[in-house]
Design a protein around this motif. Structure first.
Motif, PDB file in Angstrom:
ATOM      1  N   ALA A  25       0.788  -1.096   0.187  1.00  0.00           N
ATOM      2  CA  ALA A  25      -0.124  -0.141  -0.140  1.00  0.00           C
ATOM      3  C   ALA A  25       0.764   1.147   0.192  1.00  0.00           C
ATOM      4  O   ALA A  25       1.664   1.267   0.456  1.00  0.00           O
ATOM      5  CB  ALA A  25      -0.945  -0.010   1.080  1.00  0.00           C
ATOM      6  N   PHE A  26       0.313   2.323  -0.794  1.00  0.00           N
ATOM      7  CA  PHE A  26       1.200   3.530  -0.718  1.00  0.00           C
ATOM      8  C   PHE A  26       0.270   4.476  -0.967  1.00  0.00           C
ATOM      9  O   PHE A  26      -0.883   4.439  -1.368  1.00  0.00           O
ATOM     10  CB  PHE A  26       2.367   3.571  -1.564  1.00  0.00           C
ATOM     11  CG  PHE A  26       1.841   3.415  -3.125  1.00  0.00           C
ATOM     12  CD1 PHE A  26       1.158   4.862  -3.775  1.00  0.00           C
ATOM     13  CD2 PHE A  26       1.920   2.502  -3.765  1.00  0.00           C
ATOM     14  CE1 PHE A  26       0.918   4.645  -5.292  1.00  0.00           C
ATOM     15  CE2 PHE A  26       1.591   2.326  -5.225  1.00  0.00           C
ATOM     16  CZ  PHE A  26       0.993   3.421  -5.848  1.00  0.00           C
ATOM     17  N   PHE A  68       4.510   9.831  -3.878  1.00  0.00           N
ATOM     18  CA  PHE A  68       4.028   8.701  -3.145  1.00  0.00           C
ATOM     19  C   PHE A  68       4.998   8.145  -1.941  1.00  0.00           C
ATOM     20  O   PHE A  68       5.946   8.444  -2.096  1.00  0.00           O
ATOM     21  CB  PHE A  68       3.639   7.744  -4.187  1.00  0.00           C
ATOM     22  CG  PHE A  68       4.935   7.168  -4.752  1.00  0.00           C
ATOM     23  CD1 PHE A  68       5.479   6.049  -4.634  1.00  0.00           C
ATOM     24  CD2 PHE A  68       5.476   7.754  -6.004  1.00  0.00           C
ATOM     25  CE1 PHE A  68       6.488   5.445  -5.116  1.00  0.00           C
ATOM     26  CE2 PHE A  68       6.455   7.206  -6.561  1.00  0.00           C
ATOM     27  CZ  PHE A  68       7.098   6.089  -6.244  1.00  0.00           C
ATOM     28  N   VAL A  69       4.236   7.666  -1.094  1.00  0.00           N
ATOM     29  CA  VAL A  69       5.008   7.046   0.152  1.00  0.00           C
ATOM     30  C   VAL A  69       4.168   5.843   0.459  1.00  0.00           C
ATOM     31  O   VAL A  69       3.216   5.583   0.648  1.00  0.00           O
ATOM     32  CB  VAL A  69       4.846   8.147   1.441  1.00  0.00           C
ATOM     33  CG1 VAL A  69       5.584   7.848   2.578  1.00  0.00           C
ATOM     34  CG2 VAL A  69       4.923   9.567   0.604  1.00  0.00           C
ATOM     35  N   GLY A  70       5.058   5.002   0.797  1.00  0.00           N
ATOM     36  CA  GLY A  70       4.889   3.654   1.335  1.00  0.00           C
ATOM     37  C   GLY A  70       3.956   3.697   2.608  1.00  0.00           C
ATOM     38  O   GLY A  70       4.453   4.798   3.551  1.00  0.00           O
ATOM     39  N   VAL A  71       3.143   2.713   2.830  1.00  0.00           N
ATOM     40  CA  VAL A  71       2.301   2.477   4.189  1.00  0.00           C
ATOM     41  C   VAL A  71       2.683   1.453   4.937  1.00  0.00           C
ATOM     42  O   VAL A  71       2.410   0.299   4.305  1.00  0.00           O
ATOM     43  CB  VAL A  71       0.891   2.735   3.856  1.00  0.00           C
ATOM     44  CG1 VAL A  71       0.049   2.437   4.978  1.00  0.00           C
ATOM     45  CG2 VAL A  71       0.531   3.942   2.939  1.00  0.00           C
ATOM     46  N   ASP A  72       2.984   1.382   6.263  1.00  0.00           N
ATOM     47  CA  ASP A  72       3.365   0.146   6.904  1.00  0.00           C
ATOM     48  C   ASP A  72       1.846  -0.363   7.229  1.00  0.00           C
ATOM     49  O   ASP A  72       0.939   0.365   7.832  1.00  0.00           O
ATOM     50  CB  ASP A  72       4.068   0.772   8.279  1.00  0.00           C
ATOM     51  CG  ASP A  72       4.321  -0.376   9.127  1.00  0.00           C
ATOM     52  OD1 ASP A  72       3.510  -1.338   9.338  1.00  0.00           O
ATOM     53  OD2 ASP A  72       5.535  -0.220   9.742  1.00  0.00           O
ATOM     54  N   LEU A  73       1.676  -1.758   6.668  1.00  0.00           N
ATOM     55  CA  LEU A  73       0.534  -2.360   6.719  1.00  0.00           C
ATOM     56  C   LEU A  73       0.323  -2.676   7.960  1.00  0.00           C
ATOM     57  O   LEU A  73      -0.904  -2.938   8.406  1.00  0.00           O
ATOM     58  CB  LEU A  73       0.693  -3.610   5.928  1.00  0.00           C
ATOM     59  CG  LEU A  73       0.770  -3.518   4.372  1.00  0.00           C
ATOM     60  CD1 LEU A  73       1.021  -4.869   3.759  1.00  0.00           C
ATOM     61  CD2 LEU A  73      -0.254  -2.459   3.784  1.00  0.00           C
ATOM     62  N   GLY A  95      -0.361   1.212   9.751  1.00  0.00           N
ATOM     63  CA  GLY A  95      -1.211   2.187   9.196  1.00  0.00           C
ATOM     64  C   GLY A  95      -0.807   3.660   8.953  1.00  0.00           C
ATOM     65  O   GLY A  95      -1.509   4.496   8.743  1.00  0.00           O
ATOM     66  N   THR A  96       0.619   3.783   8.903  1.00  0.00           N
ATOM     67  CA  THR A  96       1.284   4.787   9.178  1.00  0.00           C
ATOM     68  C   THR A  96       2.233   5.242   7.963  1.00  0.00           C
ATOM     69  O   THR A  96       2.715   4.207   7.422  1.00  0.00           O
ATOM     70  CB  THR A  96       2.258   5.145  10.493  1.00  0.00           C
ATOM     71  OG1 THR A  96       3.032   4.167  10.585  1.00  0.00           O
ATOM     72  CG2 THR A  96       1.286   5.213  11.756  1.00  0.00           C
ATOM     73  N   LEU A  97       2.600   6.256   7.549  1.00  0.00           N
ATOM     74  CA  LEU A  97       3.442   6.464   6.444  1.00  0.00           C
ATOM     75  C   LEU A  97       4.936   6.059   6.804  1.00  0.00           C
ATOM     76  O   LEU A  97       5.396   6.226   7.965  1.00  0.00           O
ATOM     77  CB  LEU A  97       3.588   7.956   5.891  1.00  0.00           C
ATOM     78  CG  LEU A  97       2.093   8.330   5.202  1.00  0.00           C
ATOM     79  CD1 LEU A  97       2.306  10.045   4.726  1.00  0.00           C
ATOM     80  CD2 LEU A  97       1.755   7.328   4.173  1.00  0.00           C
ATOM     81  N   MET A  98       5.420   5.500   5.782  1.00  0.00           N
ATOM     82  CA  MET A  98       6.991   5.223   6.127  1.00  0.00           C
ATOM     83  C   MET A  98       7.873   6.750   5.880  1.00  0.00           C
ATOM     84  O   MET A  98       7.253   7.785   5.976  1.00  0.00           O
ATOM     85  CB  MET A  98       7.508   4.164   5.051  1.00  0.00           C
ATOM     86  CG  MET A  98       6.810   3.090   4.925  1.00  0.00           C
ATOM     87  SD  MET A  98       7.334   1.791   3.635  1.00  0.00           S
ATOM     88  CE  MET A  98       6.431   0.188   4.506  1.00  0.00           C
ATOM     89  N   GLY A 138      -0.187   9.172  10.749  1.00  0.00           N
ATOM     90  CA  GLY A 138      -1.190   8.317  10.613  1.00  0.00           C
ATOM     91  C   GLY A 138      -2.351   8.798   9.656  1.00  0.00           C
ATOM     92  O   GLY A 138      -3.014   9.768   9.534  1.00  0.00           O
ATOM     93  N   LEU A 139      -2.759   7.323   8.876  1.00  0.00           N
ATOM     94  CA  LEU A 139      -3.725   7.454   7.921  1.00  0.00           C
ATOM     95  C   LEU A 139      -5.146   7.016   8.560  1.00  0.00           C
ATOM     96  O   LEU A 139      -5.343   5.758   9.432  1.00  0.00           O
ATOM     97  CB  LEU A 139      -3.562   6.509   6.779  1.00  0.00           C
ATOM     98  CG  LEU A 139      -2.184   6.959   6.120  1.00  0.00           C
ATOM     99  CD1 LEU A 139      -1.988   5.725   5.175  1.00  0.00           C
ATOM    100  CD2 LEU A 139      -2.184   8.384   5.303  1.00  0.00           C
ATOM    101  N   PRO A 140      -6.091   7.807   8.661  1.00  0.00           N
ATOM    102  CA  PRO A 140      -7.463   7.472   9.235  1.00  0.00           C
ATOM    103  C   PRO A 140      -7.979   6.411   8.579  1.00  0.00           C
ATOM    104  O   PRO A 140      -7.986   6.303   7.380  1.00  0.00           O
ATOM    105  CB  PRO A 140      -8.149   8.825   9.110  1.00  0.00           C
ATOM    106  CG  PRO A 140      -7.791   9.678   7.951  1.00  0.00           C
ATOM    107  CD  PRO A 140      -6.075   9.195   8.067  1.00  0.00           C
TER     108      PRO A 140
END
Length: 266
Positions: free
Chosen positions: A155-156, A175-180, A183-186, A214-216
């Motif tokens: 996910a990014f 674009f930025v990768g997301v820690d699965l 749920g936060t950006l790398m 943090g991604l809601p």
């Protein structure tokens, strides 16, 4: 991933996923939250609600577009080609004050191709912090095994830049990768080479630091794409979601998709 993915393609299933009207009809009836479809067109034929209108000149087009704006609660409409929206090409937003300009600038294109017209998505305030001019989305890639089990591969987050109304990576956004797990950006974001390859730790316009952002509703977003993937025959799909104030909004699916971008994000 790209080399493996090329062997997994299903042209028939891909057609339905990539056709924006069919995508809307199928997933809406399955109870997914999607952007509201105001209308769509097949060259000169415009479908608005239950009515069909044949548009043969720019004056008629102006009236149709004004009608769409009037039908949108936020008085803004997002237009995009029915198929083939790679990199956000052909996409734009408009309101009442833009209709005359749209007719003059791209009227002929609208009357000679197929388009969908959607209500502009209102994104979650947290997502708007990244770049307020664009609806910043998540790309989540799923893999469906032979037994039907669906897993999330990557996910990014994508966000626009320089005031752009789209978040397209191929249009100059980052674009930025997301820690699965969290749920936060790398830590690192990227801009693709054709737009001046660079590695970023914060958004160049807003200054928002990526690491740990943090991604809601990220857990809910994962649930949405897994359920969507279960309903399709495709092995691998790249799903685009916006995050609204009340949760994820399924925007579209892409098959094939740019697996190379997903690899870069990690």
């Amino acid at each position: 991933i790209g080399k493996v993915y090329a062997r997994l393609r299903d042209p028939v299933g891909e057609y339905v996923i990539n056709h924006k009207v069919l995508f809307d009809r199928f997933f809406r009836q399955e109870g997914f939250v999607l952007p509201r479809l105001i209308g769509y067109s097949a060259r000169n034929l415009f479908v608005l609600g239950d009515g069909l209108t044949w548009v043969s000149d720019r004056q008629q087009l102006l009236r149709v577009l004004e009608s769409m704006v009037g039908d949108s609660p936020n008085a803004r409409v997002f237009a995009k080609p029915t198929a083939g929206t790679w990199g956000g090409m052909g996409c734009f937003t408009f309101g009442a004050c833009d209709v005359s300009r749209v007719c003059a600038d791209v009227g002929q294109r609208l009357l000679s191709s197929d388009y969908v017209y959607q209500e502009v998505i209102v994104q979650h305030p947290k997502m708007a912090e990244l770049h307020p001019s664009s609806v910043n989305t998540l790309r989540i890639d799923t893999y469906k095994a032979a037994d039907g089990e669906v897993s999330v591969m990557s996910a990014f987050a994508r966000m626009g830049g320089k005031g752009s109304c789209t978040d397209s990576v191929s249009g100059g956004g980052c674009f930025v990768g997301v820690d699965l797990e969290t749920g936060t950006l790398m830590r690192r974001g990227f801009v693709v080479p054709e737009y001046g390859a660079s590695i970023l730790e914060s958004h160049p316009d807003t200054g928002v630091i990526f690491d740990g952002f943090g991604l809601p509703y990220f857990r809910e977003a994962l649930g949405v794409v897994k359920r969507a993937a279960e309903l399709t025959p495709l092995v691998a799909v790249g799903w685009d979601l916006a995050i609204g104030p009340d949760g994820p909004v399924l925007v579209e699916g892409s098959a094939p998709y740019q697996a190379e971008i997903s690899e870069m994000a990690y």
